[in-house]
Write a protein that holds these residues in place. Sequence first.
Motif, PDB file in Angstrom:
ATOM      1  N   ILE A 422       2.820 -12.122  -0.230  1.00 38.42           N
ATOM      2  CA  ILE A 422       3.139 -10.690  -0.337  1.00 38.42           C
ATOM      3  C   ILE A 422       3.451 -10.274   0.787  1.00 38.42           C
ATOM      4  O   ILE A 422       3.558 -10.754   2.018  1.00 38.42           O
ATOM      5  CB  ILE A 422       1.810 -10.341  -0.977  1.00 38.42           C
ATOM      6  CG1 ILE A 422       0.602 -10.456   0.454  1.00 38.42           C
ATOM      7  CG2 ILE A 422       1.238 -10.581  -2.176  1.00 38.42           C
ATOM      8  CD1 ILE A 422      -0.706  -9.880   0.117  1.00 38.42           C
ATOM      9  N   LEU A 423       4.458  -9.165   0.613  1.00 39.03           N
ATOM     10  CA  LEU A 423       4.926  -8.301   1.805  1.00 39.03           C
ATOM     11  C   LEU A 423       4.185  -6.916   1.799  1.00 39.03           C
ATOM     12  O   LEU A 423       4.135  -6.228   0.989  1.00 39.03           O
ATOM     13  CB  LEU A 423       6.543  -8.326   1.576  1.00 39.03           C
ATOM     14  CG  LEU A 423       7.343  -7.726   2.698  1.00 39.03           C
ATOM     15  CD1 LEU A 423       7.075  -8.846   4.001  1.00 39.03           C
ATOM     16  CD2 LEU A 423       8.641  -7.693   2.410  1.00 39.03           C
ATOM     17  N   VAL A 424       3.608  -6.526   3.090  1.00 38.10           N
ATOM     18  CA  VAL A 424       2.745  -5.489   3.091  1.00 38.10           C
ATOM     19  C   VAL A 424       3.203  -4.481   4.048  1.00 38.10           C
ATOM     20  O   VAL A 424       3.572  -5.003   5.121  1.00 38.10           O
ATOM     21  CB  VAL A 424       1.399  -6.057   3.682  1.00 38.10           C
ATOM     22  CG1 VAL A 424       0.439  -4.925   3.743  1.00 38.10           C
ATOM     23  CG2 VAL A 424       0.563  -7.133   2.797  1.00 38.10           C
ATOM     24  N   ASP A 425       3.087  -3.422   3.795  1.00 43.95           N
ATOM     25  CA  ASP A 425       3.723  -2.124   4.610  1.00 43.95           C
ATOM     26  C   ASP A 425       2.658  -1.900   5.663  1.00 43.95           C
ATOM     27  O   ASP A 425       1.755  -1.311   5.232  1.00 43.95           O
ATOM     28  CB  ASP A 425       4.075  -1.027   3.877  1.00 43.95           C
ATOM     29  CG  ASP A 425       4.836   0.057   5.009  1.00 43.95           C
ATOM     30  OD1 ASP A 425       5.242  -0.439   5.799  1.00 43.95           O
ATOM     31  OD2 ASP A 425       5.348   1.121   4.192  1.00 43.95           O
ATOM     32  N   GLY A 426       2.538  -2.396   7.050  1.00 44.50           N
ATOM     33  CA  GLY A 426       1.390  -2.396   7.754  1.00 44.50           C
ATOM     34  C   GLY A 426       0.861  -3.507   8.159  1.00 44.50           C
ATOM     35  O   GLY A 426       1.356  -4.650   7.851  1.00 44.50           O
ATOM     36  N   THR A 434      -4.443  -1.818   3.646  1.00 41.68           N
ATOM     37  CA  THR A 434      -2.949  -2.393   3.402  1.00 41.68           C
ATOM     38  C   THR A 434      -2.886  -3.285   2.181  1.00 41.68           C
ATOM     39  O   THR A 434      -2.033  -3.390   1.693  1.00 41.68           O
ATOM     40  CB  THR A 434      -2.307  -2.562   4.518  1.00 41.68           C
ATOM     41  OG1 THR A 434      -3.052  -3.872   5.148  1.00 41.68           O
ATOM     42  CG2 THR A 434      -1.931  -1.417   5.750  1.00 41.68           C
ATOM     43  N   ILE A 435      -4.112  -3.816   2.133  1.00 40.24           N
ATOM     44  CA  ILE A 435      -3.983  -4.825   1.033  1.00 40.24           C
ATOM     45  C   ILE A 435      -5.161  -4.324  -0.044  1.00 40.24           C
ATOM     46  O   ILE A 435      -5.711  -5.201  -1.093  1.00 40.24           O
ATOM     47  CB  ILE A 435      -4.498  -6.318   1.548  1.00 40.24           C
ATOM     48  CG1 ILE A 435      -5.851  -6.584   2.267  1.00 40.24           C
ATOM     49  CG2 ILE A 435      -3.273  -6.835   2.259  1.00 40.24           C
ATOM     50  CD1 ILE A 435      -6.135  -8.075   2.104  1.00 40.24           C
ATOM     51  N   GLY A 436      -5.624  -3.207   0.023  1.00 46.06           N
ATOM     52  CA  GLY A 436      -6.195  -2.674  -1.162  1.00 46.06           C
ATOM     53  C   GLY A 436      -7.639  -2.182  -0.784  1.00 46.06           C
ATOM     54  O   GLY A 436      -8.425  -1.818  -1.654  1.00 46.06           O
ATOM     55  N   THR A 453       1.217   0.045  -0.488  1.00 41.40           N
ATOM     56  CA  THR A 453       1.398  -0.605   0.515  1.00 41.40           C
ATOM     57  C   THR A 453       1.965  -2.174   0.377  1.00 41.40           C
ATOM     58  O   THR A 453       2.286  -2.779   1.015  1.00 41.40           O
ATOM     59  CB  THR A 453       0.516  -0.881   1.686  1.00 41.40           C
ATOM     60  OG1 THR A 453      -0.833  -0.793   1.219  1.00 41.40           O
ATOM     61  CG2 THR A 453       0.356   0.491   2.486  1.00 41.40           C
ATOM     62  N   LEU A 454       1.504  -2.498  -0.965  1.00 37.31           N
ATOM     63  CA  LEU A 454       2.107  -3.821  -1.435  1.00 37.31           C
ATOM     64  C   LEU A 454       3.563  -3.804  -1.806  1.00 37.31           C
ATOM     65  O   LEU A 454       3.921  -3.061  -3.061  1.00 37.31           O
ATOM     66  CB  LEU A 454       1.263  -4.451  -2.401  1.00 37.31           C
ATOM     67  CG  LEU A 454      -0.066  -4.993  -2.190  1.00 37.31           C
ATOM     68  CD1 LEU A 454      -1.008  -5.624  -3.230  1.00 37.31           C
ATOM     69  CD2 LEU A 454       0.103  -6.184  -1.044  1.00 37.31           C
ATOM     70  N   LYS A 455       4.575  -4.031  -0.926  1.00 33.00           N
ATOM     71  CA  LYS A 455       5.925  -3.945  -1.333  1.00 33.00           C
ATOM     72  C   LYS A 455       6.507  -4.966  -2.111  1.00 33.00           C
ATOM     73  O   LYS A 455       7.309  -4.701  -3.043  1.00 33.00           O
ATOM     74  CB  LYS A 455       6.559  -3.587   0.035  1.00 33.00           C
ATOM     75  CG  LYS A 455       6.413  -2.298   0.728  1.00 33.00           C
ATOM     76  CD  LYS A 455       6.673  -1.195  -0.200  1.00 33.00           C
ATOM     77  CE  LYS A 455       6.082   0.088   0.562  1.00 33.00           C
ATOM     78  NZ  LYS A 455       6.158   1.478  -0.130  1.00 33.00           N
ATOM     79  N   VAL A 456       6.218  -6.139  -1.788  1.00 32.00           N
ATOM     80  CA  VAL A 456       6.591  -7.348  -2.419  1.00 32.00           C
ATOM     81  C   VAL A 456       5.577  -8.369  -2.991  1.00 32.00           C
ATOM     82  O   VAL A 456       4.776  -8.494  -2.233  1.00 32.00           O
ATOM     83  CB  VAL A 456       7.747  -8.091  -1.817  1.00 32.00           C
ATOM     84  CG1 VAL A 456       8.313  -9.161  -2.619  1.00 32.00           C
ATOM     85  CG2 VAL A 456       8.886  -7.129  -1.473  1.00 32.00           C
ATOM     86  N   ILE A 457       5.680  -8.742  -4.143  1.00 27.64           N
ATOM     87  CA  ILE A 457       4.777  -9.797  -4.758  1.00 27.64           C
ATOM     88  C   ILE A 457       5.483 -10.757  -5.345  1.00 27.64           C
ATOM     89  O   ILE A 457       6.495 -10.898  -6.247  1.00 27.64           O
ATOM     90  CB  ILE A 457       3.552  -9.108  -5.779  1.00 27.64           C
ATOM     91  CG1 ILE A 457       2.811  -8.117  -4.957  1.00 27.64           C
ATOM     92  CG2 ILE A 457       2.593 -10.392  -6.232  1.00 27.64           C
ATOM     93  CD1 ILE A 457       1.762  -7.374  -6.078  1.00 27.64           C
TER      94      ILE A 457
END
Length: 468
Positions: A422-426, A434-436, A453-457
């Motif tokens: 996963i790609l996280v903003d922050g 940032t991961i929920g 904030t989860l940009k790519v999964i």
Amino acid sequence: MNTLAKSIMNLALCFMALVLAFNSAWAAEEAAPSQVLFSNVNIFNGTENKLYQNHHVLVTRNKIERISAQPISADGADVIDGSGKTLMPGLIDGHAHVMINAHFDTVEKNMDYGDLNIRAVRVMQRFLNDGFTSVRDMGGPAFALKRNIESGRVPGPRLYPSGGFISQTSGHGDFRDRADGGFSAHDAGDLSNFERMGIGNVADGVPEVLKAVRLNLRNGATQIKIMAGGGGSSRFDPIDTTQYSKEEVCAAVEAAADWGTYVAAHVFNDRSVNRLLDCGVKTFEHGFFINEETMQRIAKEGGYVVPQMWGLSPDLSKNPLMPADKIPLVNDLGEQFADFGEKLLRNNVKVVFASDYVGVPEDAERARRYEIWWRTQKFGSNFEVLKQMTSTAGEMLELSGPRNPAAGKLGVIKVGALADIILVDGNPLEDITTIGGTDKWFDADPEYKEIETLKVIMKDGEIYKNTL
Ligand SMILES: [Zn+2]
């Protein structure tokens, strides 16, 4: 068209067909593998309390092929510029109830197998939306769901089904109503709807336990779940009880080991845990009441504790479904075992993340996001919790041995590991939201909200979500 023209035409068509056939054969042989290049990312690798700043990660097919501080050139790769964002392993839930997706009463009285599965599809999709790429299901007929996720028919994380949990009569998995339970050893009563739908098995004595274990293995269980003590949600087994004799536990462990896998046990107290350890049980679900001596034994014997920490939270009493008379008990447990997390760490016990919520999907989601935050309070650091959700959980899943559906490492960012990313903003090491993670639980809106904030999964090298 005259005959000559027709012959020339046919010849031309034959030639073209030959060229096309040759080309496609050549293309099949030489087709470049699918590649995704994440550039300029900060890496949390799942095992170290730091970020590797401004790195580059190349995924080829479903594996991480290269990680470098220098730019990577990969012709034809899809490039995702992750500047300023954190690349980390997909999240893992070590104890979920995908197949118990309504309140107990509804499951028992008003659901059939179809309801369970239809709801479970949505549960799995939302798990993946929340960045979870692997889930261990701890009770229920999740086999069809697993097959259909693996074949790509429905989206969802990798699924590790236990099959129906196995419980003794009167145990934590005996969900029959009082009137249905039977009063004679010769007439053990009707099946509960839980059992009818394969969420649980009531099995007594070594032959019945063996049969239940083998049935689950036949259906595709990746591990076996037994109920080895009382619980909060069942009606006829006080929480302090020990369940299953040593012979029954050891038989289950041996039958699982014959399939190369292991037994996970629902358990709270020392007496039960020590019996389970004597037989070789590997994962201990909950475990709140155990003392430090038992914790040391678990650590020494390579076991894992998989607790749902929300069970110790004062916010649990805000659950509108909580009977008023249980609130003092819940608050008392929270106070009495406030240092449970601290003690596990002090005794070097391996701990895995567990959302372990039984109920409608909306409530399970809120509980999961709350659990992420609440753990940081109980284990003292974001890093510890992130490890529980990534590398330690990935290591635990490997206990399934040849029954492990994943052909490679999970929960880590390293060369050769499976590309669950996963790609996280922050920076989740500093900010768990940032991961929920959230401190809101029953007061949170039940409506599903994307974690912005989860940009790519990415799961198994395939991009499920990309908002960049
Ligand atoms: Zn559970």
